[in-house]
Design a protein around this motif. Sequence first.
Motif, PDB file in Angstrom:
ATOM      1  N   LYS A   1       0.852  -1.189   0.000  1.00 28.20           N
ATOM      2  CA  LYS A   1       0.000   0.000   0.000  1.00 28.20           C
ATOM      3  C   LYS A   1       0.883   1.232   0.000  1.00 28.20           C
ATOM      4  O   LYS A   1       2.110   1.137   0.125  1.00 28.20           O
ATOM      5  N   ASP A   2       0.273   2.390  -0.158  1.00 25.76           N
ATOM      6  CA  ASP A   2       1.042   3.630  -0.116  1.00 25.76           C
ATOM      7  C   ASP A   2       1.601   3.860   1.281  1.00 25.76           C
ATOM      8  O   ASP A   2       0.978   3.502   2.294  1.00 25.76           O
ATOM      9  N   LEU A   3       2.787   4.454   1.314  1.00 27.40           N
ATOM     10  CA  LEU A   3       3.364   4.822   2.607  1.00 27.40           C
ATOM     11  C   LEU A   3       2.522   5.901   3.274  1.00 27.40           C
ATOM     12  O   LEU A   3       2.071   6.847   2.615  1.00 27.40           O
TER      13      LEU A   3
ATOM     14  N   GLN B   1      11.531  -3.060  -1.656  1.00 27.24           N
ATOM     15  CA  GLN B   1      11.964  -2.202  -2.763  1.00 27.24           C
ATOM     16  C   GLN B   1      11.812  -0.730  -2.409  1.00 27.24           C
ATOM     17  O   GLN B   1      11.418   0.094  -3.245  1.00 27.24           O
ATOM     18  N   THR B   2      12.113  -0.390  -1.160  1.00 33.65           N
ATOM     19  CA  THR B   2      11.949   0.992  -0.689  1.00 33.65           C
ATOM     20  C   THR B   2      13.201   1.406   0.079  1.00 33.65           C
ATOM     21  O   THR B   2      13.249   1.304   1.317  1.00 33.65           O
ATOM     22  N   PRO B   3      14.240   1.853  -0.606  1.00 32.30           N
ATOM     23  CA  PRO B   3      15.465   2.259   0.089  1.00 32.30           C
ATOM     24  C   PRO B   3      15.298   3.581   0.815  1.00 32.30           C
ATOM     25  O   PRO B   3      14.503   4.439   0.410  1.00 32.30           O
ATOM     26  N   VAL B   4      16.034   3.740   1.894  1.00 30.35           N
ATOM     27  CA  VAL B   4      16.111   5.023   2.594  1.00 30.35           C
ATOM     28  C   VAL B   4      17.263   5.811   2.000  1.00 30.35           C
ATOM     29  O   VAL B   4      18.406   5.342   1.971  1.00 30.35           O
ATOM     30  N   THR B   5      16.982   6.993   1.500  1.00 32.27           N
ATOM     31  CA  THR B   5      17.999   7.815   0.830  1.00 32.27           C
ATOM     32  C   THR B   5      18.534   8.938   1.704  1.00 32.27           C
ATOM     33  O   THR B   5      19.593   9.498   1.432  1.00 32.27           O
ATOM     34  N   LYS B   6      17.801   9.258   2.772  1.00 31.16           N
ATOM     35  CA  LYS B   6      18.237  10.328   3.673  1.00 31.16           C
ATOM     36  C   LYS B   6      17.543  10.148   5.020  1.00 31.16           C
ATOM     37  O   LYS B   6      16.394   9.726   5.084  1.00 31.16           O
ATOM     38  N   ILE B   7      18.249  10.464   6.079  1.00 31.86           N
ATOM     39  CA  ILE B   7      17.676  10.439   7.419  1.00 31.86           C
ATOM     40  C   ILE B   7      17.540  11.873   7.903  1.00 31.86           C
ATOM     41  O   ILE B   7      18.511  12.637   7.888  1.00 31.86           O
TER      42      ILE B   7
ATOM     43  N   GLU C   1      13.749   9.884   4.242  1.00 31.93           N
ATOM     44  CA  GLU C   1      13.314  10.112   2.869  1.00 31.93           C
ATOM     45  C   GLU C   1      13.506   8.845   2.061  1.00 31.93           C
ATOM     46  O   GLU C   1      14.500   8.128   2.231  1.00 31.93           O
ATOM     47  N   THR C   2      12.563   8.562   1.168  1.00 29.89           N
ATOM     48  CA  THR C   2      12.622   7.412   0.274  1.00 29.89           C
ATOM     49  C   THR C   2      12.207   7.867  -1.116  1.00 29.89           C
ATOM     50  O   THR C   2      11.638   8.960  -1.280  1.00 29.89           O
ATOM     51  N   PRO C   3      12.471   7.071  -2.150  1.00 36.19           N
ATOM     52  CA  PRO C   3      11.990   7.430  -3.494  1.00 36.19           C
ATOM     53  C   PRO C   3      10.460   7.522  -3.568  1.00 36.19           C
ATOM     54  O   PRO C   3       9.920   8.094  -4.515  1.00 36.19           O
ATOM     55  N   ARG C   4       9.773   6.980  -2.588  1.00 35.13           N
ATOM     56  CA  ARG C   4       8.309   7.010  -2.564  1.00 35.13           C
ATOM     57  C   ARG C   4       7.774   8.145  -1.698  1.00 35.13           C
ATOM     58  O   ARG C   4       6.569   8.245  -1.469  1.00 35.13           O
ATOM     59  N   GLY C   5       8.664   8.997  -1.208  1.00 30.72           N
ATOM     60  CA  GLY C   5       8.234  10.135  -0.416  1.00 30.72           C
ATOM     61  C   GLY C   5       8.893  10.186   0.945  1.00 30.72           C
ATOM     62  O   GLY C   5       9.607   9.270   1.366  1.00 30.72           O
ATOM     63  N   THR C   6       8.637  11.277   1.659  1.00 28.22           N
ATOM     64  CA  THR C   6       9.172  11.471   3.002  1.00 28.22           C
ATOM     65  C   THR C   6       8.259  10.827   4.031  1.00 28.22           C
ATOM     66  O   THR C   6       7.033  10.942   3.948  1.00 28.22           O
ATOM     67  N   VAL C   7       8.855  10.150   4.980  1.00 28.97           N
ATOM     68  CA  VAL C   7       8.113   9.476   6.034  1.00 28.97           C
ATOM     69  C   VAL C   7       8.604  10.011   7.377  1.00 28.97           C
ATOM     70  O   VAL C   7       9.796   9.937   7.677  1.00 28.97           O
ATOM     71  N   TYR C   8       7.698  10.572   8.159  1.00 36.04           N
ATOM     72  CA  TYR C   8       8.059  11.084   9.472  1.00 36.04           C
ATOM     73  C   TYR C   8       7.841  10.005  10.526  1.00 36.04           C
ATOM     74  O   TYR C   8       6.988   9.121  10.375  1.00 36.04           O
ATOM     75  N   ALA C   9       8.630  10.080  11.581  1.00 36.99           N
ATOM     76  CA  ALA C   9       8.546   9.041  12.608  1.00 36.99           C
ATOM     77  C   ALA C   9       8.964   9.604  13.950  1.00 36.99           C
ATOM     78  O   ALA C   9       9.842  10.474  14.034  1.00 36.99           O
ATOM     79  N   ASN C  10       8.334   9.086  15.005  1.00 33.49           N
ATOM     80  CA  ASN C  10       8.732   9.462  16.357  1.00 33.49           C
ATOM     81  C   ASN C  10      10.065   8.819  16.732  1.00 33.49           C
ATOM     82  O   ASN C  10      10.868   9.418  17.445  1.00 33.49           O
ATOM     83  N   ARG C  11      10.264   7.592  16.221  1.00 32.88           N
ATOM     84  CA  ARG C  11      11.495   6.884  16.521  1.00 32.88           C
ATOM     85  C   ARG C  11      11.917   6.062  15.304  1.00 32.88           C
ATOM     86  O   ARG C  11      11.067   5.569  14.559  1.00 32.88           O
TER      87      ARG C  11
END
Length: 418
Positions: free
Chosen positions: A29-31, A207-213, A224-234
């Motif tokens: 599904k979508d992130l 198939q979702t690499p992390v490109t930036k923390i 950050e991933t090629p599928r968009g930015t994902v925010y997280a508490n931890r």
Amino acid sequence: MIPAFVPLKILRYGFRKKYPAERFIPPAKDLKKSYDVVIIGGGGHALACAYYLAHTHGITNVCVLERGYLAGGNTARNTAIIRSNYLTPEGVRFYEQSLKLYREFSQELDFNILYSERGHFTLAHTDAAVRTSRWRAEVNKQLGVNSELIYPDEIARLCPHLNMSDKVRYPIMGALYHPPGSIARHDAVAWAYARGAAKLGVEIHQQTPVTKILVENGTVKGVETPRGTVYANRVMQAVAGNTSMVAKMAGFRLPIRTIPLQACVSVPLKPFLDQIVVSGSLHVYVSQSSRGELVMGGSTDPYGLYSTRSTLDFKEGLLGHMLELLPMLGEVKVLRQWAGMTDMTPDFSPIMGLTPVKNYYIDSGWGTWGFKATPVCGMTMAHTIANDSPHDLIKPFYLDRFVEYAQVGEKGAASVGH
């Protein structure tokens, strides 16, 4: 007549008219824009952590990000040995808990991982190796671990196929015998944790690499991933051979060097080797899988390299020593050969827990002993993330021990030369 030992689940499956395959992981599904926890890496340790976060701590808004396919890194490239006969009290307690979790694994997760107790022999070929074996045996016994030093007569009785001659270059003088030593199916362990975590609501994205923390004012905010930015508490990273590169994206360095570790398997043979045999002096270890293959490995390569290629030099050296231990294998063919990337720390113990970046956690430095620690890593890292405080079992493995000269020296129990 149907045998009484056939599980009811298999009977039901056999009498079905249709056989729908069980889907381990829900369709992709979508992130989402944010999660409580993001785990970088989709190997055994990462999936175990996701499972225990959901199962034990009730944290289900978790996202696992894997750049390739699940368990396609070092989880797929190890030799699947499980043991707890380490040298330091910290290491013995840690791995003994992992061994206990492995024994309960199939029952808890309803998944057959082909767990098989074989008995683990660490051969001693010199007086110094015998002394180290005696030392390890005493530490193990004091901590309730079944381990003892045995001598050639007993070795020959328990493992009759070994060459016990004293007319060889490295005669066997003794062995550290660890009866609970086991093997298990490595990919089954990862898939069981993946299925268990997914059933509890964890999202798994391949198939979702992390490109930036993303780090702000010393606190992690997301990735950050090629599928968009994902925010997280931890955020936690468990990426095996890529540990240093991912930590660099988070803004800190680690005392780790990454070097290849090679292994190979033979063509299937009629079962004859019930035990796991290791020789630190010869840099060789071998066990026989449930399919009859001899699973063989050696020492790490003598140079740093981010590669999983195999070499002729490794095969020649390993098989020469194999023939000294088991001369009858001279005509057996090698079926396949591979390598994994091992993250070696100065004291041969892992680096686990908190990092200089707030709310960013690490599970790393596994060298040649990561698979056997899979369950306990998941359990302890889930506790650490849920409480923002390291579990008691991993407190000795904190990152700053290298600055404070509080190392946990496990080189004497690593089983292969490094």
